[in-house]
Write an enzyme that holds these catalytic residues in place. Sequence first.
Site, short mmCIF file in Angstrom:
data_model
loop_
_atom_site.label_atom_id
_atom_site.label_comp_id
_atom_site.label_asym_id
_atom_site.label_seq_id
_atom_site.Cartn_x
_atom_site.Cartn_y
_atom_site.Cartn_z
N ASP A 12 0.87 -1.16 0.00
CA ASP A 12 0.00 0.00 0.00
C ASP A 12 0.92 1.22 0.00
OD1 ASP A 12 -2.30 1.67 0.38
OD2 ASP A 12 -1.88 1.70 2.52
N ASP A 14 -0.08 5.15 1.04
CA ASP A 14 -0.29 6.10 2.14
C ASP A 14 -0.29 5.37 3.48
OD1 ASP A 14 -0.95 8.78 0.77
OD2 ASP A 14 -2.24 7.38 -0.27
#
Length: 217
Positions: A12, A14
């Site tokens: 991922d 953020d």
Amino acid sequence: MDVKSNKAVIFDMDGVLVDTEKFWKQAEQEVFSALGVKITDELTQHTQSMTTKEVTEFWYKKYPWENIALDIVEQQVISRVIELIQTEDCSVAGIKKFIEDLKLKQYKIGLATNSPYRIIQVVLDKIDSAHLFDHITSAEFEEQGKPHPAVYFTSAKSLKVDPQNCIVIEDSHSGILAAKNAGMTVIAFTNQNSEIYFDLADYRIISFEDPLPVIFN
């Protein structure tokens, strides 16, 4: 060929590569408040896992504005986040070496994010790691963002790795759900936090500055 070359680690973005949650909150506060939106902490809880497009539509339905298109407002938010990423210290400690160590073990490296595509290169430049990724994927190009697993299926297909041979590193509830629903092994990056949804993950990483977990051996 090393057996691990048929396996992938998908990150991922953020909260995993960069600590940007505060930037999104700041950008949304600045842009939407200027349009008359009354942002509250309670309502913001509903938007945290949304794509930027979904967030813009959410606030427009609550507080409709005039004379400016939704896609323009969305791009204003994105542009402000990019400015903050470029000017503020937000790299997650140890992340570049962690990825380099995985590359040395012959893992394919992917990125799958709900964030818009044009932010991805800015982030990878920030952590000086663009060359380490074999493929990057944004839910901007999917019909649904996380927690729907589409972005993870797309990432696995692009990396030419079966979903069951993919290890995902996530920090959010929606991201963990997306990866689990894609049939992937999930590592929660806790970053010293203690969220209850981390229990849904198969493993946990507290810090990227620690040695690679045994799952990668």
